[in-house]
Design a protein around this motif. Structure first.
Motif, PDB file in Angstrom:
ATOM      1  N   GLN A  20       5.733 -15.106 -20.933  1.00  0.00           N
ATOM      2  CA  GLN A  20       4.635 -14.623 -21.748  1.00  0.00           C
ATOM      3  C   GLN A  20       4.645 -13.432 -21.443  1.00  0.00           C
ATOM      4  N   LYS A  21       3.565 -12.330 -21.608  1.00  0.00           N
ATOM      5  CA  LYS A  21       3.047 -11.382 -21.210  1.00  0.00           C
ATOM      6  C   LYS A  21       1.419 -11.965 -19.932  1.00  0.00           C
ATOM      7  N   ILE A  22       1.583 -11.805 -19.098  1.00  0.00           N
ATOM      8  CA  ILE A  22       0.391 -12.015 -18.323  1.00  0.00           C
ATOM      9  C   ILE A  22      -0.231 -10.221 -18.060  1.00  0.00           C
ATOM     10  N   MET A  23      -1.528 -10.109 -17.871  1.00  0.00           N
ATOM     11  CA  MET A  23      -1.970  -8.760 -18.306  1.00  0.00           C
ATOM     12  C   MET A  23      -3.856  -9.026 -17.810  1.00  0.00           C
ATOM     13  N   GLY A  24      -3.367  -8.424 -16.719  1.00  0.00           N
ATOM     14  CA  GLY A  24      -4.965  -7.693 -15.959  1.00  0.00           C
ATOM     15  C   GLY A  24      -5.495  -5.601 -15.322  1.00  0.00           C
ATOM     16  N   LYS A  25      -6.135  -5.981 -14.245  1.00  0.00           N
ATOM     17  CA  LYS A  25      -6.551  -4.924 -13.719  1.00  0.00           C
ATOM     18  C   LYS A  25      -6.199  -4.580 -12.717  1.00  0.00           C
ATOM     19  N   THR A  26      -6.026  -3.548 -12.238  1.00  0.00           N
ATOM     20  CA  THR A  26      -5.892  -3.447 -10.843  1.00  0.00           C
ATOM     21  C   THR A  26      -7.262  -2.256  -9.820  1.00  0.00           C
ATOM     22  N   LEU A  27      -7.709  -3.216  -9.204  1.00  0.00           N
ATOM     23  CA  LEU A  27      -8.657  -1.766  -9.519  1.00  0.00           C
ATOM     24  C   LEU A  27      -9.191  -1.891  -7.257  1.00  0.00           C
ATOM     25  N   SER A  28     -10.499  -0.965  -6.845  1.00  0.00           N
ATOM     26  CA  SER A  28     -10.261  -0.787  -5.399  1.00  0.00           C
ATOM     27  C   SER A  28     -11.489  -1.525  -4.980  1.00  0.00           C
ATOM     28  N   GLU A  29     -11.996  -1.507  -4.082  1.00  0.00           N
ATOM     29  CA  GLU A  29     -12.798  -2.254  -3.603  1.00  0.00           C
ATOM     30  C   GLU A  29     -14.315  -2.790  -3.640  1.00  0.00           C
ATOM     31  N   ASN A  30     -15.315  -1.223  -4.330  1.00  0.00           N
ATOM     32  CA  ASN A  30     -15.457  -0.947  -5.117  1.00  0.00           C
ATOM     33  C   ASN A  30     -15.558  -0.730  -6.837  1.00  0.00           C
ATOM     34  N   ASP A  31     -14.787  -2.012  -6.602  1.00  0.00           N
ATOM     35  CA  ASP A  31     -14.613  -1.622  -8.969  1.00  0.00           C
ATOM     36  C   ASP A  31     -14.609  -0.138  -8.784  1.00  0.00           C
ATOM     37  N   MET A  32     -13.474   0.425  -8.398  1.00  0.00           N
ATOM     38  CA  MET A  32     -12.485   1.815  -8.907  1.00  0.00           C
ATOM     39  C   MET A  32     -10.933   1.291  -9.574  1.00  0.00           C
ATOM     40  N   ILE A  33     -10.798   2.132 -10.792  1.00  0.00           N
ATOM     41  CA  ILE A  33     -10.139   2.267 -11.023  1.00  0.00           C
ATOM     42  C   ILE A  33      -8.776   2.547 -10.265  1.00  0.00           C
ATOM     43  N   VAL A  34      -7.793   1.686  -9.902  1.00  0.00           N
ATOM     44  CA  VAL A  34      -7.020   1.555  -9.318  1.00  0.00           C
ATOM     45  C   VAL A  34      -5.213   2.089  -9.573  1.00  0.00           C
ATOM     46  N   THR A  35      -4.501   3.282 -10.210  1.00  0.00           N
ATOM     47  CA  THR A  35      -2.840   3.190 -11.341  1.00  0.00           C
ATOM     48  C   THR A  35      -2.353   2.988 -10.390  1.00  0.00           C
ATOM     49  N   SER A  36      -1.721   3.658 -11.150  1.00  0.00           N
ATOM     50  CA  SER A  36       0.166   3.664 -11.058  1.00  0.00           C
ATOM     51  C   SER A  36       0.242   2.420  -9.519  1.00  0.00           C
ATOM     52  N   VAL A  37      -0.162   1.865  -9.546  1.00  0.00           N
ATOM     53  CA  VAL A  37      -0.072   0.236  -8.439  1.00  0.00           C
ATOM     54  C   VAL A  37       1.204  -0.727  -9.383  1.00  0.00           C
ATOM     55  N   LEU A  38       2.098  -0.380  -8.575  1.00  0.00           N
ATOM     56  CA  LEU A  38       3.712  -1.425  -8.648  1.00  0.00           C
ATOM     57  C   LEU A  38       3.536  -2.727  -8.674  1.00  0.00           C
ATOM     58  N   VAL A  39       3.194  -3.412 -10.143  1.00  0.00           N
ATOM     59  CA  VAL A  39       3.706  -4.657 -10.581  1.00  0.00           C
ATOM     60  C   VAL A  39       4.496  -5.214 -10.545  1.00  0.00           C
ATOM     61  N   ILE A  40       5.111  -6.423  -8.992  1.00  0.00           N
ATOM     62  CA  ILE A  40       6.064  -6.750  -9.343  1.00  0.00           C
ATOM     63  C   ILE A  40       5.489  -8.633 -10.043  1.00  0.00           C
ATOM     64  N   ASN A  41       6.387  -9.286 -10.274  1.00  0.00           N
ATOM     65  CA  ASN A  41       7.227 -10.265 -10.828  1.00  0.00           C
ATOM     66  C   ASN A  41       7.940 -11.149 -10.404  1.00  0.00           C
ATOM     67  N   ILE A  42       7.418 -11.797  -9.191  1.00  0.00           N
ATOM     68  CA  ILE A  42       8.247 -12.359  -7.320  1.00  0.00           C
ATOM     69  C   ILE A  42       9.669 -12.951  -8.731  1.00  0.00           C
ATOM     70  N   SER A  43       9.466 -13.760  -9.928  1.00  0.00           N
ATOM     71  CA  SER A  43      10.146 -15.052  -9.743  1.00  0.00           C
ATOM     72  C   SER A  43      11.318 -14.585 -10.984  1.00  0.00           C
ATOM     73  N   ASN A  44      10.835 -13.630 -11.480  1.00  0.00           N
ATOM     74  CA  ASN A  44      11.751 -13.121 -12.352  1.00  0.00           C
ATOM     75  C   ASN A  44      12.129 -11.415 -12.400  1.00  0.00           C
ATOM     76  N   ASP A  45      11.697 -11.438 -11.235  1.00  0.00           N
ATOM     77  CA  ASP A  45      12.037  -9.649 -10.998  1.00  0.00           C
ATOM     78  C   ASP A  45      11.351  -8.499 -12.279  1.00  0.00           C
ATOM     79  N   GLN A  46      11.071  -8.985 -12.923  1.00  0.00           N
ATOM     80  CA  GLN A  46       9.764  -8.183 -13.762  1.00  0.00           C
ATOM     81  C   GLN A  46       8.967  -6.740 -12.905  1.00  0.00           C
ATOM     82  N   LYS A  47       9.199  -5.652 -13.029  1.00  0.00           N
ATOM     83  CA  LYS A  47       8.413  -4.637 -12.438  1.00  0.00           C
ATOM     84  C   LYS A  47       8.060  -3.656 -13.788  1.00  0.00           C
ATOM     85  N   VAL A  48       7.185  -3.410 -13.234  1.00  0.00           N
ATOM     86  CA  VAL A  48       5.999  -2.068 -13.991  1.00  0.00           C
ATOM     87  C   VAL A  48       4.928  -1.693 -13.639  1.00  0.00           C
TER      88      VAL A  48
END
Length: 260
Positions: A20-48
């Motif tokens: 399925q598609k796991i969706m979400g958002k990457t933020l900083s401690e002060n709720d600012m957007i953090v871009t270009s974060v490497l997201v890895i699904n350890i279970s299937n080695d998918q990377k985005v």
């Protein structure tokens, strides 16, 4: 070979049907957007990578472990509890030490000082002078390697994504692109520190400077090592020895064109 490929694609089909598609958002401690974060699904080695809005979407299923990596931030990890619920991840910045301030001495002779400054990494000197940390390196996805895939398979760990990358040619294309990108970055680094006039006065047209630098990397590969070490003096020393060779070849090519 065909039978092996058929088996691999069979497993791929089974694997991806249950995703399925796991969706979400990457933020900083002060709720600012953090871009270009490497997201890895350890279970299937998918990377985005998370996009300009900090959003990401990755194949996965419940109980999968999703890992988040970005230079300058602590690594984060989340378990998928409900595949339909968005995962908002807060990344904690790693404190960075401010580098030591270095004062650049001058002689008072404008002509000598200006010539000397062209050989100094001005950007790096400025960073040190005002205490800025070095800019983060661009994160890259590691291309799949045949040896690693076979070794993992020998221990019963079949990396489906890595197998797909090898079969589709994605891994090969990634390696070629990274090599090209690295060469262009080295060329840009040199051109920012050496004026075009330095090359033009010795017979290299401004539009051929990138070509000359690529030629220099082939003749003297150590030049790129000096670029990596940010040693502009050694870079210039080696370029000086390649200049006559390139100019001579340029003249020979021009003469051949004129004769035709």
């Amino acid at each position: 070979m065909r039978k092996n490929l058929a088996v691999f694609f069979f497993f791929l089909t089974i694997h991806f049907f249950g995703q399925q598609k796991i969706m979400g958002k990457t933020l900083s401690e002060n709720d600012m957007i953090v871009t270009s974060v490497l997201v890895i699904n350890i279970s299937n080695d998918q990377k985005v990578y998370s996009n300009s809005l900090g959003e990401f979407s990755i194949d996965g299923s419940e109980k999968d472990e999703i890992r988040f990596i970005k230079k300058g931030y602590e690594r984060a990890s989340r378990k998928v509890v409900n595949a339909e619920s968005p995962i908002n991840v807060v990344l904690v910045r790693i404190p960075e030490e401010i580098e030591e301030v270095e004062i650049i001495s001058t002689t008072g002779d404008l002509s000598k000082d200006s010539k000397r400054l062209t050989k100094i990494d001005k950007k790096e000197q400025l960073q040190k002078a005002i205490g800025l940390p070095k800019p983060p390196e661009k994160p890259r996805e590691v291309p799949a390697e045949v040896k690693k895939v076979l070794l993992a398979a020998a221990f019963g760990n079949v990396d489906i994504q890595a197998v797909f990358d090898l079969i589709s040619g994605k891994s090969r294309r990634q390696k070629r692109w990274y090599k090209y990108e690295d060469v262009q970055l080295d060329i840009t680094w040199i051109r920012k520190r050496i004026d075009d006039e330095y090359f033009v006065k010795d017979g290299i047209p401004a539009e051929r400077i990138p070509e000359f630098l690529e030629f220099s990397f082939l003749i003297k590969p150590e030049i790129r090592s000096y670029v990596k070490a940010k040693n502009i003096n050694r870079v210039m020393f080696n370029l000086d020895s390649v200049l006559p060779i390139y100019v001579e070849r340029l003249k020979q090519n021009n003469n051949t064109v004129e004769q035709k």
